[in-house]
Design a protein around this motif. Sequence first.
Motif, PDB file in Angstrom:
ATOM      1  N   GLY A 189      -7.314  -2.104  12.150  1.00  0.00           N
ATOM      2  CA  GLY A 189      -7.308  -1.945  10.606  1.00  0.00           C
ATOM      3  C   GLY A 189      -6.481  -1.443   9.891  1.00  0.00           C
ATOM      4  O   GLY A 189      -5.244  -0.854  10.675  1.00  0.00           O
ATOM      5  N   TYR A 190      -6.487  -1.011   8.699  1.00  0.00           N
ATOM      6  CA  TYR A 190      -5.698  -0.272   7.803  1.00  0.00           C
ATOM      7  C   TYR A 190      -6.571   0.404   6.736  1.00  0.00           C
ATOM      8  O   TYR A 190      -7.749   0.486   6.761  1.00  0.00           O
ATOM      9  N   PHE A 191      -5.863   1.097   6.081  1.00  0.00           N
ATOM     10  CA  PHE A 191      -6.520   1.926   4.987  1.00  0.00           C
ATOM     11  C   PHE A 191      -6.114   1.532   3.668  1.00  0.00           C
ATOM     12  O   PHE A 191      -4.938   1.246   3.280  1.00  0.00           O
ATOM     13  N   GLU A 192      -7.100   1.398   2.598  1.00  0.00           N
ATOM     14  CA  GLU A 192      -6.929   1.041   1.420  1.00  0.00           C
ATOM     15  C   GLU A 192      -7.737   1.996   0.310  1.00  0.00           C
ATOM     16  O   GLU A 192      -8.834   2.071   0.812  1.00  0.00           O
ATOM     17  N   ASN A 193      -7.028   2.923  -0.383  1.00  0.00           N
ATOM     18  CA  ASN A 193      -7.811   3.671  -1.249  1.00  0.00           C
ATOM     19  C   ASN A 193      -8.589   4.642  -0.256  1.00  0.00           C
ATOM     20  O   ASN A 193      -9.799   5.025  -0.598  1.00  0.00           O
ATOM     21  N   LEU A 214       0.786  -1.224   0.065  1.00  0.00           N
ATOM     22  CA  LEU A 214       0.017  -0.072   0.027  1.00  0.00           C
ATOM     23  C   LEU A 214       0.888   1.285  -0.044  1.00  0.00           C
ATOM     24  O   LEU A 214       1.865   1.392   0.361  1.00  0.00           O
ATOM     25  N   GLN A 215       0.433   2.337  -0.299  1.00  0.00           N
ATOM     26  CA  GLN A 215       1.067   3.675  -0.804  1.00  0.00           C
ATOM     27  C   GLN A 215       0.455   4.620   0.102  1.00  0.00           C
ATOM     28  O   GLN A 215      -0.654   4.993  -0.111  1.00  0.00           O
ATOM     29  N   GLY A 216       1.251   5.039   0.998  1.00  0.00           N
ATOM     30  CA  GLY A 216       0.775   6.332   1.910  1.00  0.00           C
ATOM     31  C   GLY A 216       1.708   7.305   2.029  1.00  0.00           C
ATOM     32  O   GLY A 216       2.846   7.208   1.372  1.00  0.00           O
ATOM     33  N   VAL A 217       1.642   8.358   2.951  1.00  0.00           N
ATOM     34  CA  VAL A 217       2.381   9.513   3.274  1.00  0.00           C
ATOM     35  C   VAL A 217       2.405   9.827   4.843  1.00  0.00           C
ATOM     36  O   VAL A 217       1.213   9.499   5.140  1.00  0.00           O
ATOM     37  N   GLU A 218       3.230  10.300   5.185  1.00  0.00           N
ATOM     38  CA  GLU A 218       3.205  10.957   6.419  1.00  0.00           C
ATOM     39  C   GLU A 218       3.507  12.316   6.258  1.00  0.00           C
ATOM     40  O   GLU A 218       4.747  12.776   6.010  1.00  0.00           O
ATOM     41  N   VAL A 219       2.545  13.258   6.423  1.00  0.00           N
ATOM     42  CA  VAL A 219       2.814  14.627   6.146  1.00  0.00           C
ATOM     43  C   VAL A 219       2.972  15.434   7.667  1.00  0.00           C
ATOM     44  O   VAL A 219       2.472  15.295   8.615  1.00  0.00           O
ATOM     45  N   GLY A 220       4.316  16.124   7.579  1.00  0.00           N
ATOM     46  CA  GLY A 220       4.515  16.793   8.640  1.00  0.00           C
ATOM     47  C   GLY A 220       4.317  18.046   8.925  1.00  0.00           C
ATOM     48  O   GLY A 220       4.186  18.837   7.892  1.00  0.00           O
ATOM     49  N   GLU A 221       3.645  18.819  10.007  1.00  0.00           N
ATOM     50  CA  GLU A 221       3.149  19.685  10.130  1.00  0.00           C
ATOM     51  C   GLU A 221       2.105  20.438   9.103  1.00  0.00           C
ATOM     52  O   GLU A 221       2.447  21.556   8.628  1.00  0.00           O
ATOM     53  N   GLY A 236      -7.881  18.690   9.943  1.00  0.00           N
ATOM     54  CA  GLY A 236      -8.547  17.554   9.400  1.00  0.00           C
ATOM     55  C   GLY A 236      -7.954  16.939   7.917  1.00  0.00           C
ATOM     56  O   GLY A 236      -6.920  17.301   7.705  1.00  0.00           O
ATOM     57  N   GLY A 237      -8.878  16.365   7.319  1.00  0.00           N
ATOM     58  CA  GLY A 237      -8.464  15.699   5.978  1.00  0.00           C
ATOM     59  C   GLY A 237      -7.542  14.457   5.895  1.00  0.00           C
ATOM     60  O   GLY A 237      -7.535  13.843   4.588  1.00  0.00           O
ATOM     61  N   PHE A 238      -7.070  14.110   7.030  1.00  0.00           N
ATOM     62  CA  PHE A 238      -6.370  12.902   7.197  1.00  0.00           C
ATOM     63  C   PHE A 238      -6.874  11.583   7.608  1.00  0.00           C
ATOM     64  O   PHE A 238      -8.262  11.591   8.047  1.00  0.00           O
ATOM     65  N   ASP A 239      -6.146  10.489   7.315  1.00  0.00           N
ATOM     66  CA  ASP A 239      -6.674   9.033   8.040  1.00  0.00           C
ATOM     67  C   ASP A 239      -6.269   8.663   9.226  1.00  0.00           C
ATOM     68  O   ASP A 239      -7.125   8.050  10.207  1.00  0.00           O
ATOM     69  N   VAL A 240      -4.961   9.010   9.568  1.00  0.00           N
ATOM     70  CA  VAL A 240      -4.414   8.532  10.685  1.00  0.00           C
ATOM     71  C   VAL A 240      -3.574   9.668  11.436  1.00  0.00           C
ATOM     72  O   VAL A 240      -2.715  10.254  10.811  1.00  0.00           O
ATOM     73  N   LEU A 241      -3.709   9.808  12.663  1.00  0.00           N
ATOM     74  CA  LEU A 241      -2.797  10.751  13.634  1.00  0.00           C
ATOM     75  C   LEU A 241      -1.766   9.742  13.971  1.00  0.00           C
ATOM     76  O   LEU A 241      -1.738   8.998  14.967  1.00  0.00           O
ATOM     77  N   ALA A 242      -0.343  10.025  13.446  1.00  0.00           N
ATOM     78  CA  ALA A 242       0.608   9.388  13.879  1.00  0.00           C
ATOM     79  C   ALA A 242       1.255   9.834  15.264  1.00  0.00           C
ATOM     80  O   ALA A 242       1.055  10.880  15.847  1.00  0.00           O
ATOM     81  N   HIS A 243       1.996   8.790  16.007  1.00  0.00           N
ATOM     82  CA  HIS A 243       2.593   8.884  17.308  1.00  0.00           C
ATOM     83  C   HIS A 243       2.312   9.997  18.138  1.00  0.00           C
ATOM     84  O   HIS A 243       3.038  11.073  18.130  1.00  0.00           O
ATOM     85  N   PHE A 244       1.157   9.976  18.688  1.00  0.00           N
ATOM     86  CA  PHE A 244       0.545  10.784  19.491  1.00  0.00           C
ATOM     87  C   PHE A 244       1.232  11.748  20.388  1.00  0.00           C
ATOM     88  O   PHE A 244       1.527  12.853  20.532  1.00  0.00           O
ATOM     89  N   ASP A 245       1.944  11.076  21.326  1.00  0.00           N
ATOM     90  CA  ASP A 245       3.012  11.643  22.491  1.00  0.00           C
ATOM     91  C   ASP A 245       4.485  11.637  21.949  1.00  0.00           C
ATOM     92  O   ASP A 245       5.174  11.209  22.669  1.00  0.00           O
ATOM     93  N   ASN A 248      -3.969   9.911  -5.229  1.00  0.00           N
ATOM     94  CA  ASN A 248      -4.602   9.090  -4.992  1.00  0.00           C
ATOM     95  C   ASN A 248      -3.663   7.958  -3.961  1.00  0.00           C
ATOM     96  O   ASN A 248      -2.989   7.209  -4.480  1.00  0.00           O
ATOM     97  N   TYR A 249      -3.549   7.966  -2.628  1.00  0.00           N
ATOM     98  CA  TYR A 249      -2.993   7.370  -1.954  1.00  0.00           C
ATOM     99  C   TYR A 249      -3.916   6.437  -1.078  1.00  0.00           C
ATOM    100  O   TYR A 249      -5.032   6.662  -1.157  1.00  0.00           O
ATOM    101  N   ASP A 250      -3.238   5.313  -0.449  1.00  0.00           N
ATOM    102  CA  ASP A 250      -4.217   4.747   0.231  1.00  0.00           C
ATOM    103  C   ASP A 250      -4.302   5.203   1.659  1.00  0.00           C
ATOM    104  O   ASP A 250      -5.652   5.099   2.256  1.00  0.00           O
ATOM    105  N   MET A 251      -3.233   5.949   2.084  1.00  0.00           N
ATOM    106  CA  MET A 251      -3.451   6.537   3.452  1.00  0.00           C
ATOM    107  C   MET A 251      -2.710   7.562   3.646  1.00  0.00           C
ATOM    108  O   MET A 251      -1.582   7.832   3.354  1.00  0.00           O
TER     109      MET A 251
END
Length: 262
Positions: A252-256, A78-85, A150-159, A100-103
């Motif tokens: 779970g996970y994200f696809e499309n 799967l193809q995702g991105v982690e967008v910083g700030e 907003g706009g995202f699927d997953v909020l990474a490493h909270f603390d 068109n990313y999966d996550m």
Amino acid sequence: MRICSDVHMHSVDFSGDAVSTMEEMCQSSINQGLERICFTEHVDFDPHYDDSIPFDPVKYDNFIDTMRSKFGDKIKILQGVEVGEPHMYPEEYDKILKRNYDMVMVGLHYVNLPMGLHWTGNGGKDIFTFAVDRIYRRYYEDLLAVVKLGGFDVLAHFDYPKRYLKKDAQEDDLINEILTLLVKSPGLLEINTSSWRYGFSESTPGNKILKKYKDIGGSKVTIGSDAHDKKDVGFGVERGFNLAEEIGLEVGYFENRKYCKL
């Protein structure tokens, strides 16, 4: 239950702080028997970051296509991105969301925190405790801005700051506000297992925050190793699944850009 997915990892081809190539990460995932992985390459817009690589979305698409052609019969890639700030660069972030990313994962790695020389009072003995409190306060203020965007699927490493500060500081009011807003949004919390790799007893976020997320109404999470090296692929994901199950959270996970239960 053996969990067969790791949906947070980086390669040196696109993430400047990684050490293994995308091909090496794929092969390591196959060797470990994983059925599904998601690359979440860093997308950073500040040109002054010392470990960032200018993100090339077309090149990234081509790399993923190549990996799927080579390994697609052995593993789901799967193809995702982690967008910083993202709250600091809303226009650039919006362009990422249109691809068109999966996550789409978002997170904070940097905070804008002016350091006053007066913090060195008492011969510098008090600076660490004072600085840690200020860093956490600014971090959670910025994290709230990210969730509001907003706009995202997953909020990474909270603390996340605890990984480097080796000390936790609970900003309960801000944390409650962030989690409440997150639960009302389409986005989910991540159980990031990298802190176990750094010697911590808890995942990122820790048990207290995960339980608070559940109490507020959160019900789903993703799990990822945040691996930047082929040897760390899959690290802690089974332990993360057991933790989620213990708290009562579905994995779970994200696809499309759609959530799928494991």
